[in-house]
Scaffold this active site. Structure first.
Site, short mmCIF file in Angstrom:
data_model
loop_
_atom_site.label_atom_id
_atom_site.label_comp_id
_atom_site.label_asym_id
_atom_site.label_seq_id
_atom_site.Cartn_x
_atom_site.Cartn_y
_atom_site.Cartn_z
N ASN A 22 43.19 -41.02 50.32
CA ASN A 22 42.75 -39.66 50.65
C ASN A 22 41.97 -39.71 51.95
OD1 ASN A 22 41.73 -37.09 50.74
ND2 ASN A 22 40.30 -37.36 49.03
N LYS B 210 40.88 -37.26 53.64
CA LYS B 210 39.92 -36.14 53.75
C LYS B 210 40.02 -35.52 55.15
CE LYS B 210 36.98 -38.52 50.50
NZ LYS B 210 35.72 -38.55 49.80
N HIS C 286 39.95 -31.82 43.74
CA HIS C 286 39.05 -32.89 44.17
C HIS C 286 37.62 -32.37 44.06
CE1 HIS C 286 36.95 -35.76 46.70
NE2 HIS C 286 37.97 -36.58 46.53
N GLU D 82 35.19 -32.47 45.93
CA GLU D 82 34.70 -31.78 47.14
C GLU D 82 35.22 -30.35 47.20
OE1 GLU D 82 35.99 -34.84 49.84
OE2 GLU D 82 34.52 -36.20 48.94
N GLU E 217 37.41 -39.48 38.85
CA GLU E 217 36.56 -39.78 39.99
C GLU E 217 35.13 -39.33 39.68
OE1 GLU E 217 38.87 -40.17 43.84
OE2 GLU E 217 38.47 -38.04 43.62
N GLY F 208 32.36 -41.89 47.87
CA GLY F 208 31.79 -42.00 49.21
C GLY F 208 30.36 -42.52 49.22
N SER G 235 34.77 -45.16 45.60
CA SER G 235 34.39 -46.37 46.33
C SER G 235 35.27 -47.59 46.01
CB SER G 235 32.91 -46.70 46.11
OG SER G 235 32.11 -45.63 46.59
#
Ligand code: PEP
Length: 248
Positions: free
Chosen positions: A9, A11, A95, A97, A163, A169, A207
């Site tokens: 991904n 992003k 996701h 985010e 996730e 991240g 991660s």
């Protein structure tokens, strides 16, 4: 279900040149230019990357799709049919985010899942708890609430990605025990609520990198990985994909 699936991904990263350079590096290696490896690139670069990927086995993926299915007055949106038109094979849906910054809720995510499936693009539904939710002991309940849209989907394939938000991240990785526990929970939830878990791949994301990929991918019920930061570096991503390739 054969082999593990690894999707990078990207992003909101890369430019036209660096995106092409990254794809070229991935196409150069058998570990990344194969079935079971994908890249979720920024929407603006998908069409150009689709050209570069023609004839390869690396799967093109999008990071999001519109909840609107039909063409029309939806400024800024990209439909599932458009993604299918340029050859996207996967699309990330929900996701964390997107849930956090764009307020995506279950109703919108169900539409996105439906649209992707109808267009022939496999959606990857991302689920996971925040640190506060885990510390409050609510993680299983939160994940079950995010999975609750799945029984509404009557046909078509999809993938689930677990996730934990606190591991995305941040460099913090869930322990192998935590990963095993949640993946078993998701598979069992699918069995109870959808009637089957055999066909549904559950990826881990948070991660994942060269150093930890093999152990994570070898964990029970982990069918692959969704890789953020490490997917922007061809060497690191290749090591993750190599680890996945060894584990069938
Ligand atoms: C992700 O964005 O899906 C992700 C898992 O990111 P990272 O690997 O950087 O934690």
């Amino acid at each position: 279900m054969s082999g593990k699936l690894v999707i990078g991904n990207w992003k909101m990263n890369t430019r036209a040149d660096s995106a092409q350079a990254l794809v070229s590096a991935l196409l150069d290696h058998a570990a990344t230019n194969r079935e079971g490896v994908g890249i979720a690139a920024p929407a603006v670069y998908l069409a150009a990357l689709a050209e570069s990927l023609k004839g390869s086995r690396l799967a093109l993926s999008a990071q999001d799709v519109s909840r609107f299915a039909a063409d029309g007055a939806y400024t800024g949106e990209t439909s599932a049919a458009m993604l299918a038109d340029i050859g996207c094979r996967y699309v990330l849906v929900g996701h964390s985010e997107r849930r956090q910054y764009f307020g995506e809720d279950n109703a919108a995510l169900l539409q996105k899942m439906r649209n992707a499936i109808a267009a022939g693009v496999t959606p990857v539904l991302c689920v996971g708890e925040t640190l506060e939710q885990r510390e409050a002991g609510q993680h299983l309940e939160v994940i079950a609430a995010q999975l609750a849209i799945l029984p509404e989907l009557t046909d078509g394939d999809y993938v689930i990605a677990y996730e934990p938000v606190w591991a995305i991240g941040t460099g913090k990785v869930a322990t192998l025990e935590q990963i095993a526990e949640i993946h078993a929970f998701i598979k069992n939830w699918c069995l109870q609520n959808i009637g089957s878990s055999d066909k549904i791949r559950v990826l881990y994301g948070g991660s994942v990198k060269a150093e930890n990929a093999e152990a994570i991918l070898a964990t029970e019920n982990v069918d692959g990985a969704l890789v953020g930061g490490a997917s922007l570096d061809a060497d690191s991503f290749r090591v993750v994909c190599q680890a996945a390739g060894k584990l069938i």
